[in-house]
Structures are given as structure tokens and as C-alpha cells.
Design a protein around this motif. Structure first.
Motif, short mmCIF file in Angstrom:
data_model
loop_
_atom_site.label_atom_id
_atom_site.label_comp_id
_atom_site.label_asym_id
_atom_site.label_seq_id
_atom_site.Cartn_x
_atom_site.Cartn_y
_atom_site.Cartn_z
N TYR A 20 0.83 -1.21 0.00
CA TYR A 20 0.00 0.00 0.00
C TYR A 20 0.86 1.26 0.00
O TYR A 20 0.50 2.27 -0.61
N GLU A 21 1.99 1.20 0.66
CA GLU A 21 2.90 2.34 0.64
C GLU A 21 3.44 2.56 -0.77
O GLU A 21 3.45 3.69 -1.27
N LYS A 22 3.87 1.49 -1.42
CA LYS A 22 4.41 1.60 -2.78
C LYS A 22 3.33 2.06 -3.76
O LYS A 22 3.63 2.77 -4.72
N ALA A 23 2.10 1.64 -3.53
CA ALA A 23 0.99 2.03 -4.40
C ALA A 23 0.54 3.47 -4.14
O ALA A 23 -0.30 4.00 -4.88
N GLY A 24 1.04 4.09 -3.09
CA GLY A 24 0.68 5.46 -2.78
C GLY A 24 -0.62 5.62 -2.02
O GLY A 24 -1.12 6.72 -1.86
N LEU A 25 -1.17 4.52 -1.54
CA LEU A 25 -2.41 4.59 -0.75
C LEU A 25 -2.13 4.94 0.71
O LEU A 25 -2.95 5.57 1.37
N LEU A 26 -1.00 4.50 1.20
CA LEU A 26 -0.63 4.72 2.60
C LEU A 26 0.67 5.50 2.61
O LEU A 26 1.66 5.09 2.00
N PRO A 27 0.69 6.66 3.28
CA PRO A 27 1.93 7.43 3.31
C PRO A 27 3.01 6.67 4.09
O PRO A 27 2.72 5.97 5.05
N LYS A 28 4.24 6.81 3.63
CA LYS A 28 5.35 6.16 4.31
C LYS A 28 5.58 6.82 5.66
O LYS A 28 5.43 8.02 5.81
N ALA A 29 5.92 6.00 6.62
CA ALA A 29 6.18 6.50 7.96
C ALA A 29 7.60 7.06 8.03
O ALA A 29 8.50 6.62 7.31
N TYR A 40 5.20 4.25 12.80
CA TYR A 40 3.84 4.47 12.34
C TYR A 40 3.01 5.12 13.43
O TYR A 40 3.10 4.76 14.59
N GLN A 41 2.19 6.07 13.02
CA GLN A 41 1.35 6.82 13.94
C GLN A 41 -0.10 6.34 13.83
O GLN A 41 -0.45 5.54 12.96
N HIS A 42 -0.95 6.88 14.70
CA HIS A 42 -2.37 6.52 14.70
C HIS A 42 -3.02 6.84 13.34
O HIS A 42 -3.89 6.09 12.88
N VAL A 43 -2.60 7.91 12.70
CA VAL A 43 -3.16 8.29 11.40
C VAL A 43 -2.89 7.19 10.36
O VAL A 43 -3.74 6.91 9.51
N HIS A 44 -1.73 6.54 10.42
CA HIS A 44 -1.43 5.43 9.52
C HIS A 44 -2.36 4.25 9.79
O HIS A 44 -2.86 3.62 8.85
N LEU A 45 -2.57 3.98 11.05
CA LEU A 45 -3.44 2.88 11.45
C LEU A 45 -4.86 3.10 10.95
O LEU A 45 -5.48 2.20 10.36
N GLU A 46 -5.39 4.29 11.14
CA GLU A 46 -6.75 4.60 10.70
C GLU A 46 -6.86 4.54 9.18
O GLU A 46 -7.85 4.04 8.64
N ARG A 47 -5.86 5.04 8.50
CA ARG A 47 -5.87 5.01 7.03
C ARG A 47 -5.80 3.57 6.53
O ARG A 47 -6.50 3.20 5.60
N ARG A 49 -6.85 0.90 8.10
CA ARG A 49 -8.16 0.29 8.36
C ARG A 49 -9.17 0.70 7.27
O ARG A 49 -9.96 -0.11 6.80
N PHE A 50 -9.14 1.96 6.89
CA PHE A 50 -10.02 2.46 5.84
C PHE A 50 -9.74 1.72 4.52
O PHE A 50 -10.67 1.24 3.85
N ILE A 51 -8.49 1.60 4.16
CA ILE A 51 -8.10 0.92 2.93
C ILE A 51 -8.55 -0.54 2.96
O ILE A 51 -9.13 -1.05 2.00
N ARG A 52 -8.30 -1.21 4.07
CA ARG A 52 -8.67 -2.63 4.18
C ARG A 52 -10.19 -2.82 4.10
O ARG A 52 -10.66 -3.78 3.52
#
Length: 151
Positions: A20-29, A40-47, A49-52
Motif C-alpha cells: 500500500y505504501e508503494k501504491a501510494g495509498l498509505l503514506p510512508k512512515a 507508524y502513527q495513529h493516522v497510519h493505522l486509521e488510514r 483500516r479504511f483501505i482494508r
């Protein structure tokens, strides 16, 4: 948190997060200065979860990107509704294709009595001699390459 912790909390693999990071869906930490691990921060976790959740609904990466971009839009949720409406139309189309496929397979199965030798198999004869209609669109939305392996 480390990538393994986040993967465990969401129920996916570390490789999926990296994908997901490589695809640009999840920002790299950002990397921790002390140990060089990604932090990784809480914002990564929430994002994540949204993607999944979107992936569990069969959405493509492009649809997820559109939804993520639309979340930033303060003008309304029309774009979000449009994505869902289009995805629903794709799912309905896919259901129609699967029903046609089911009927064709049932018709083929009726060609076999189960007692004949392979050389007299009605299914094989039908597959060799009949034109079998293509019931599944080769460019089907739901079966894009992004779905493979849980990504």
C-alpha cells in the motif's frame, strides 16, 4: 508503532502494508532516529483500516484513491456517492455475469451421466465442439490485479 504491530492490529501482513505504501495509498512512515525503524502513527493505522475496509468491499486502488481524495473535499460528498454508485453498478454487472456462468456450467454438467468413459464424456464433447459464450468480461472491474493476495 512498528510495522509488525500495525499489521497485527489491522489483521494484514507486513508485505501488504509495504504494498500500500508503494501504491501510494498509505503514506510512508518517518524513520526513528534512534533505531532507523519506521515509526507508524495513529493516522497510519486509521488510514490502513479504511483501505482494508474498502478492499473488503472489492474496491480497486483507484476507487480508494478517489475516496481518500474526496475525504479532503469540504464541498460535499457527491464524489464519494458517485464512487459507490459506480462500484455498485460493477458489482451488479459481475453478479449478472456470474449467474450466466452458473447457468452455462449447469448446462455442461447435464451433458455428463457419470457412467461413460472419458472418450464418451458429454462435457468434453461439448467443450470441444460447442461455442461456449464468454460470460466473464476479461477486463472486469472486480477481478483486477490489485485484488490478488489480499492487497
Amino acid at each position: 508503532m512498528k510495522i509488525g504491530e500495525m499489521a497485527q492490529q489491522v489483521g494484514c501482513s507486513v508485505e501488504t502494508i509495504r504494498f500500500y505504501e508503494k501504491a501510494g495509498l498509505l503514506p510512508k512512515a518517518l524513520r526513528n532516529i534512534e533505531n532507523n525503524y519506521r515509526d507508524y502513527q495513529h493516522v497510519h493505522l486509521e488510514r490502513l483500516r479504511f483501505i482494508r475496509r474498502c478492499r473488503s468491499l472489492g474496491m480497486t486502488h483507484d476507487e480508494i484513491r478517489t475516496l481518500l481524495d474526496a475525504k479532503k473535499n469540504i464541498d460535499g460528498c457527491h464524489a464519494i456517492n458517485d464512487v459507490i454508485a459506480m462500484h455498485l453498478a460493477h458489482v451488479q454487472h459481475r453478479l449478472h455475469e456470474l449467474q450466466a456462468l452458473e447457468q452455462e456450467l449447469q448446462r455442461l454438467q447435464q451433458q455428463c451421466q457419470g457412467f461413460d468413459g472419458v472418450e464418451d464424456c458429454g462435457i468434453l464433447r461439448a467443450l470441444e465442439s460447442e461455442h461456449i459464450p464468454q460470460t466473464i468480461d476479461a477486463h472486469d472491474h472486480v477481478h483486477d490485479a490489485n485484488i490478488c493476495r489480499g492487497h
